[in-house]
Design a protein around this motif. Structure first.
Motif, short mmCIF file in Angstrom:
data_model
loop_
_atom_site.label_atom_id
_atom_site.label_comp_id
_atom_site.label_asym_id
_atom_site.label_seq_id
_atom_site.Cartn_x
_atom_site.Cartn_y
_atom_site.Cartn_z
N SER A 19 0.84 -1.20 0.00
CA SER A 19 0.00 0.00 0.00
C SER A 19 0.87 1.25 0.00
O SER A 19 2.03 1.21 0.44
CB SER A 19 -0.90 0.01 1.23
N PRO A 20 0.34 2.38 -0.48
CA PRO A 20 1.12 3.64 -0.48
C PRO A 20 1.62 4.02 0.90
O PRO A 20 2.73 4.53 1.04
CB PRO A 20 0.12 4.65 -1.03
N ASN A 21 0.82 3.78 1.94
CA ASN A 21 1.23 4.13 3.29
C ASN A 21 2.43 3.30 3.74
O ASN A 21 3.34 3.81 4.40
CB ASN A 21 0.07 3.93 4.28
N THR A 22 2.44 2.02 3.38
CA THR A 22 3.55 1.15 3.74
C THR A 22 4.82 1.57 3.01
O THR A 22 5.91 1.60 3.59
CB THR A 22 3.22 -0.32 3.43
N VAL A 23 4.69 1.89 1.73
CA VAL A 23 5.85 2.34 0.96
C VAL A 23 6.39 3.65 1.54
O VAL A 23 7.61 3.83 1.65
CB VAL A 23 5.47 2.54 -0.53
N GLU A 24 5.49 4.53 1.94
CA GLU A 24 5.92 5.80 2.53
C GLU A 24 6.66 5.55 3.85
O GLU A 24 7.65 6.25 4.15
CB GLU A 24 4.70 6.70 2.77
N ALA A 25 6.21 4.57 4.62
CA ALA A 25 6.88 4.24 5.87
C ALA A 25 8.28 3.70 5.60
O ALA A 25 9.25 4.04 6.30
CB ALA A 25 6.06 3.21 6.65
N LYS A 26 8.43 2.87 4.58
CA LYS A 26 9.74 2.35 4.20
C LYS A 26 10.65 3.49 3.76
O LYS A 26 11.85 3.52 4.10
CB LYS A 26 9.60 1.32 3.08
N LYS A 76 14.98 -0.79 16.32
CA LYS A 76 14.74 -2.14 15.79
C LYS A 76 13.99 -2.08 14.47
O LYS A 76 14.33 -2.78 13.51
CB LYS A 76 13.95 -2.97 16.81
N THR A 77 12.95 -1.23 14.41
CA THR A 77 12.15 -1.10 13.19
C THR A 77 13.00 -0.63 12.02
O THR A 77 12.92 -1.16 10.91
CB THR A 77 10.99 -0.12 13.42
N GLN A 78 13.85 0.37 12.27
CA GLN A 78 14.65 0.94 11.18
C GLN A 78 15.78 0.01 10.75
O GLN A 78 16.09 -0.08 9.56
CB GLN A 78 15.18 2.31 11.60
N LEU A 79 16.37 -0.72 11.69
CA LEU A 79 17.42 -1.66 11.32
C LEU A 79 16.84 -2.89 10.61
O LEU A 79 17.47 -3.45 9.71
CB LEU A 79 18.22 -2.08 12.55
N SER A 80 15.65 -3.30 11.01
CA SER A 80 14.98 -4.41 10.30
C SER A 80 14.68 -4.01 8.86
O SER A 80 14.82 -4.82 7.93
CB SER A 80 13.69 -4.80 11.03
N GLU A 81 14.27 -2.76 8.68
CA GLU A 81 14.01 -2.25 7.33
C GLU A 81 15.30 -2.21 6.52
O GLU A 81 15.32 -2.54 5.33
CB GLU A 81 13.40 -0.86 7.40
#
Length: 211
Positions: A19-26, A76-81
């Motif tokens: 979804s666009p929101n998920t891509v924006e979060a990435k 953790k979230t940013q390193l997992s990404e």
């Protein structure tokens, strides 16, 4: 390959799947790593202009740089990404196959990733009583009532169409409609029928009929 070029390729690849929101979060999470790569080292040069030269030592330096001022959950979230991004980079021959596993992602204790913020039931009841008396069947009244009665995400309520409300069965149907710009977080798997009290259905129907 330049880190930013790989970053743009990664996001473009995600756009067809997420979804666009998920891509924006990435985009947001990885943006810190790209800016770190483009920042200057002690000699005044860019830290990384070619992902082929990225090493485990570089990843540790980035982790030490990024963890300053943020909590463990965000780190953790940013390193997992970052690890997921580097796995993509492996698939396009941009980094060594072993590099993604050199990202050391912190582990969390039970409960560390739990949100503590909740609306107090007494507060919710007070607000709903006020809305029922002074702003009956208004947008605010219907929105809060449905959120409170169903526990659905805002996106689910935002996506409701008139035909999704069944007054006879006293239900609402949450549906995933990306072509109309109303998506559910879990896509079609998030679609479901939710039972609501008769009083709530009546308020929703009044909103539809009048407002």
């Amino acid at each position: 390959i330049d880190p930013r070029d790989a970053y743009e390729m990664y996001l473009a690849d995600c756009e067809g799947e997420l979804s666009p929101n998920t891509v924006e979060a990435k985009k947001y999470r990885l943006g810190f790593f790209i800016r770190w790569c483009e920042g200057e080292d002690n000699d005044g040069d860019a830290r990384c202009i070619n992902l082929n030269r990225l090493s485990g030592r570089d990843l540790l330096r980035y982790k030490n740089w990024r963890q300053d001022g943020i909590n463990k959950v965000t780190l953790k979230t940013q390193l997992s990404e970052l690890r997921e991004f580097l796995r993509f980079c492996v698939s396009i021959d941009a980094v060594e196959e072993s590099l993604p596993e050199k990202v050391t992602v912190p582990s969390l204790e039970p409960g560390e990733n739990t949100r503590e913020s909740h609306m107090d039931p007494d507060e919710a009841t007070t607000i709903l009583s006020f809305l029922e008396q002074y702003q009956y069947a208004s947008f605010d009244h219907v929105l809060l009532l449905l959120l409170w009665q169903t526990g659905a995400r805002i996106a689910g309520i935002h996506g409701l169409d008139v035909t999704d409300v069944d007054s006879d069965d006293e239900t609402i149907q949450l549906r995933h409609r990306p072509e109309q710009g109303t998506r559910l977080k879990n896509g079609e798997q998030g679609e479901r029928i939710v039972a609501v009290p008769a009083e709530t259905v009546a308020v929703v129907q009044d909103y539809v009929d009048v407002n």
